[in-house]
Structures are given as structure tokens and as C-alpha cells.
Write an enzyme that holds these catalytic residues in place. Sequence first.
Site, PDB file in Angstrom:
ATOM      1  N   MET A  25     -12.784 -20.767  15.318  1.00 50.80           N
ATOM      2  CA  MET A  25     -13.060 -20.771  16.760  1.00 50.80           C
ATOM      3  C   MET A  25     -14.180 -19.756  17.035  1.00 50.80           C
ATOM      4  SD  MET A  25      -9.551 -21.604  18.716  1.00 50.80           S
ATOM      5  CE  MET A  25      -8.815 -19.989  18.649  1.00 50.80           C
ATOM      6  N   HIS A  73     -13.339 -14.483   7.962  1.00 48.50           N
ATOM      7  CA  HIS A  73     -13.947 -15.823   7.893  1.00 48.50           C
ATOM      8  C   HIS A  73     -14.947 -15.889   6.742  1.00 48.50           C
ATOM      9  CE1 HIS A  73     -12.949 -15.617  12.329  1.00 48.50           C
ATOM     10  NE2 HIS A  73     -12.389 -16.749  11.985  1.00 48.50           N
ATOM     11  N   GLN A  94      -4.862 -24.976  22.383  1.00 47.14           N
ATOM     12  CA  GLN A  94      -3.946 -24.088  21.662  1.00 47.14           C
ATOM     13  C   GLN A  94      -3.728 -22.757  22.362  1.00 47.14           C
ATOM     14  OE1 GLN A  94      -6.725 -24.064  18.127  1.00 47.14           O
ATOM     15  NE2 GLN A  94      -5.861 -22.046  17.853  1.00 47.14           N
ATOM     16  N   VAL A 138      -7.752 -10.582   4.901  1.00 50.21           N
ATOM     17  CA  VAL A 138      -8.705  -9.481   4.701  1.00 50.21           C
ATOM     18  C   VAL A 138      -8.338  -8.380   5.695  1.00 50.21           C
ATOM     19  CG1 VAL A 138     -11.138  -8.806   4.781  1.00 50.21           C
ATOM     20  CG2 VAL A 138     -10.497 -11.066   3.928  1.00 50.21           C
TER      21      VAL A 138
HETATM   22  O1  PAF Z   1      -7.304 -20.279  13.092  1.00 47.76           O
HETATM   23  C1  PAF Z   1      -8.122 -20.706  13.934  1.00 47.76           C
HETATM   24  O2  PAF Z   1      -9.206 -20.158  14.141  1.00 47.76           O
HETATM   25  C2  PAF Z   1      -7.771 -21.941  14.746  1.00 47.76           C
HETATM   26  O3  PAF Z   1      -6.414 -21.994  15.018  1.00 47.76           O
HETATM   27  C3  PAF Z   1      -8.248 -23.243  14.089  1.00 47.76           C
HETATM   28  C4  PAF Z   1      -7.548 -23.506  12.772  1.00 47.76           C
HETATM   29  C5  PAF Z   1      -9.749 -23.204  13.878  1.00 47.76           C
HETATM   30  C6  PAF Z   1      -7.934 -24.424  15.020  1.00 47.76           C
HETATM   31  O4  PAF Z   1      -8.544 -24.291  16.253  1.00 47.76           O
END
Ligand code: PAF
Length: 282
Positions: free
Chosen positions: A30, A37, A61, A176
Amino acid sequence: MTTLFTSFSDFHLWRTSIPENQTVGFVPTMGALHAGHISLIERAKAECDVVVVSIYVNALQFNSTDDYARYPRTEESDFRLCADVLVDTVFAPQQKDVFPEEVVELLTPSQSSLGYEGADRPGHFAGVATVVDRLFRMVQPSIAYFGLKDYQQVAVINDMTSLLHPNIVITPCETVRADDGLALSSRNRFLTPSGRKSASLLSATLKKAVSLWRDGDARSIQLIESVTADLSQDSSIDVQYVSIVRNGTVEPVQTVSENDVILAAIVVDGVRLIDNMSFTNA
Ligand code: PAF
């Protein structure tokens, strides 16, 4: 060179140009990218021929519109970070491409969504499962990478994938941490300096539970009580839950054995933080 696609039709054209014998690694995000990441991206790069990172802030979400509105949006620096680590493609789709319909029919997430984050954030995992399914349909990855900090999310996504995308491999990746042990999260930026200090107790107490277990205490209830008591000593910490579950599931265990996982959530400075650790002898 890293290419940015914001339209699904352009992305799709590029995706169909990838030969079938090439593996496509996928890191869904996101945005608000951090070293956690980047570690997923590095893993994908090491294992796959082509790497796609998606950036899509999924309204479905979030539990409140305020939380959705305050989620950090840092697209330009996210793209630069992806370019620095030589991601092939950044896919930042528009809502109309991900959810073209007026009323979205949410997927029902598996039993793994019950309790813990699922209990505290009603509808959250339905939103996660639904968007990841959509992204998988668009990106068609060979392997998708998710951080284990979101332990329950990984379990829910694993279940959804086995059911709807059996050809996609889910690769969970280690959390991490910052030097003070705090698991990296885009929400950490909302902590005040004193909140940050309190937040670092979360990983410290989980680590202590693992070491108590290594010293021979396998009683789940005792380990949970120890973590809860240590966290509660800091009056700025609001403990949401502490539990020990069988690895890969959300089933609580009474006697802790190797690879079981201790999960916890706290609120500090109004910021909800989650973390978990595996009971290993390593
Ligand atoms: O972990 C996240 O950043 C989000 O929940 C995801 C998996 C990208 C879904 O929107």
C-alpha cells in the site's frame, strides 16, 4: 529501468509480453515503502526473472475513513525506492481498474481471519483477501511475497490463494526490525519519541517469552502472562491481546513447542502495533 503503470490496460500489455517460461515475483504494497518492503523486493529479485511491485491503498481494508485518510501516501519516493533497487515494474492501479463495479462483493476470508486482528478490525481481512485476489488476477504472479509481521494476514492470504489461485506460491518473509527491535511498519511514523520508546517494549517482551521457553517454561498461559505483565507496566501501552498459536494457523496452544508463534497487539499514542515471534531454538 523501472516502468510505472497506472492503467491496467497498459500494465496488461506489458504483462502479456513476458514469456511464459519467466517467473514473475510480486510484492503487493500500500506504498509508504520502508526497509521491510525492500527486503521483500530483494528476495523476489533473487528468486524471480521479473519483479512487480504494486502500490494500492485499499479502502476496503480500513475500519474507519479517518484511518484510511491518514494512511501515508508517498508515491514519488516509493517509486524512487523501487527504481533504486531495480524493480522491473511498479503497478499503481486506479480504483476503477481494481474495483470497476459499483458495489464490491467481498470475498469471505477463511477461519484464519477469526479472532486477533479479525476481531479488533471487523471486515479488515475480507478487504485484504478481496484486494489480493484482484491484484493476483491482474498481475498473474508466479510467486508473491508477504511480510510475516502481518502473521494473520499471511495465514488468510495463504488460505485464499490455495482456494482461488493454486498455482501462485506464497512466500512469507522474516520481519525486518529497527535497531530498537520495533518491527518496521508504515504506522511507526505516527509515534511520538516517548511512544516509540514504549513501542520497542513489544518486541523485547516477545523475545523474553521465547527465551523463557528456551529455558524450559512451555506453559502458554505463563508466557502470555509474563508478556502482558511486562507490557502493562508501561502506562502508555494498551495491550490488545497476547496469544500463542500453532505455526501458520491462529489455533491457540496450551503447551508451546518449536515453531509455535507468539502474537501480540498493543496501542501506543493511538497507534495500533502488532508483532509476533517464533519459538525456535536457533
Ligand atoms: O500488507 C499490506 O500492505 C496490505 O494488506 C496488502 C497485502 C498490500 C493488501 O492491500
